[in-house]
Design an enzyme around this catalytic site. Structure first.
Site, PDB file in Angstrom:
ATOM      1  N   TYR A  12       0.824  -1.214   0.000  1.00 45.55           N
ATOM      2  CA  TYR A  12       0.000   0.000   0.000  1.00 45.55           C
ATOM      3  C   TYR A  12       0.856   1.262   0.000  1.00 45.55           C
ATOM      4  CZ  TYR A  12      -3.515   3.430   1.391  1.00 45.55           C
ATOM      5  OH  TYR A  12      -4.343   4.517   1.435  1.00 45.55           O
TER       6      TYR A  12
ATOM      7  N   GLY B  33      -6.038   4.895  -1.052  1.00 43.83           N
ATOM      8  CA  GLY B  33      -7.493   4.956  -0.971  1.00 43.83           C
ATOM      9  C   GLY B  33      -8.159   4.007  -1.945  1.00 43.83           C
TER      10      GLY B  33
END
Length: 201
Positions: free
Chosen positions: A53, A60
């Protein structure tokens, strides 16, 4: 005065006050080995195109999107090549887009303390930061470059991201900084201190 040795574990309040008031810092070699190990591990995962991530993916709603090797605009006919990977561009843009604080600048001793705490925290070896980037942060602090960090601003629930971006943007040659009593562009402060901007990876 002897530099304050930062190792990610043993920084005291008295040492922090010393750095805030102008003491220099040194980075513990053992801690730097842990930093290098984490950075090497992260680089290996990126090469394997593992989804991480905010490193090899977007943020998001784009967390499930892996980044390619190069920006798509590099493939447009006649487009100039950007010269950097999407990973590099993402990290750079993350700093630039979060440096959005406003208001009067924090006092120089507060900003020096912020830099010291950030360097000490990164020395724990959990972030994936490269040794040379951490050394550049320490060199900026030791050279007396004090980033201009406006006092007001946050990014959602992560209120530290905006002021910390103002610290980091100077390292990239952006933002503003105080150097030898004068406020100037970050790139000019680095140049005056004999330092070069850092390229993120």
């Amino acid at each position: 005065m002897k530099p304050v040795l930062l190792d990610g574990k043993s920084l005291t309040r008295d040492q922090l006050v010393m750095v805030a008031n102008g003491a220099q810092v040194a980075l513990d070699p053992g801690a730097l080995r842990a930093v290098a190990h984490a950075a090497d591990f992260l680089a290996a995962q990126v090469r394997r195109e593992e989804p991480i991530y905010g490193v090899s993916t977007g943020f998001g709603s784009n967390a499930d999107k892996l980044l390619g090797a190069h920006p798509l605009r590099d493939q447009l006919p006649g487009a100039p090549k950007s010269g950097r990977s999407l990973h590099e561009e993402l990290q750079h843009n993350l700093i630039v887009t979060h440096a959005v604080c406003v208001g009067e600048p924090l006092a120089a001793d507060v900003v020096r303390a912020m830099l010291c705490i950030r360097i000490n925290t990164l020395l724990k070896g959990h972030s994936g930061i490269r040794v040379q980037t951490l050394e550049a942060l320490a060199a900026m602090l030791n050279a007396g470059i004090v980033p201009v960090v406006p006092a007001l601003g946050s990014v959602g629930a992560s209120g530290d991201l905006a002021p910390l971006s103002h610290l980091a943007i100077v390292l990239l040659g952006g933002g503003e900084a105080w150097y030898e009593g004068r406020r100037m562009p970050g790139a000019q402060a680095l140049q005056a201190a004999g330092l070069a901007p850092v390229s993120l990876s």
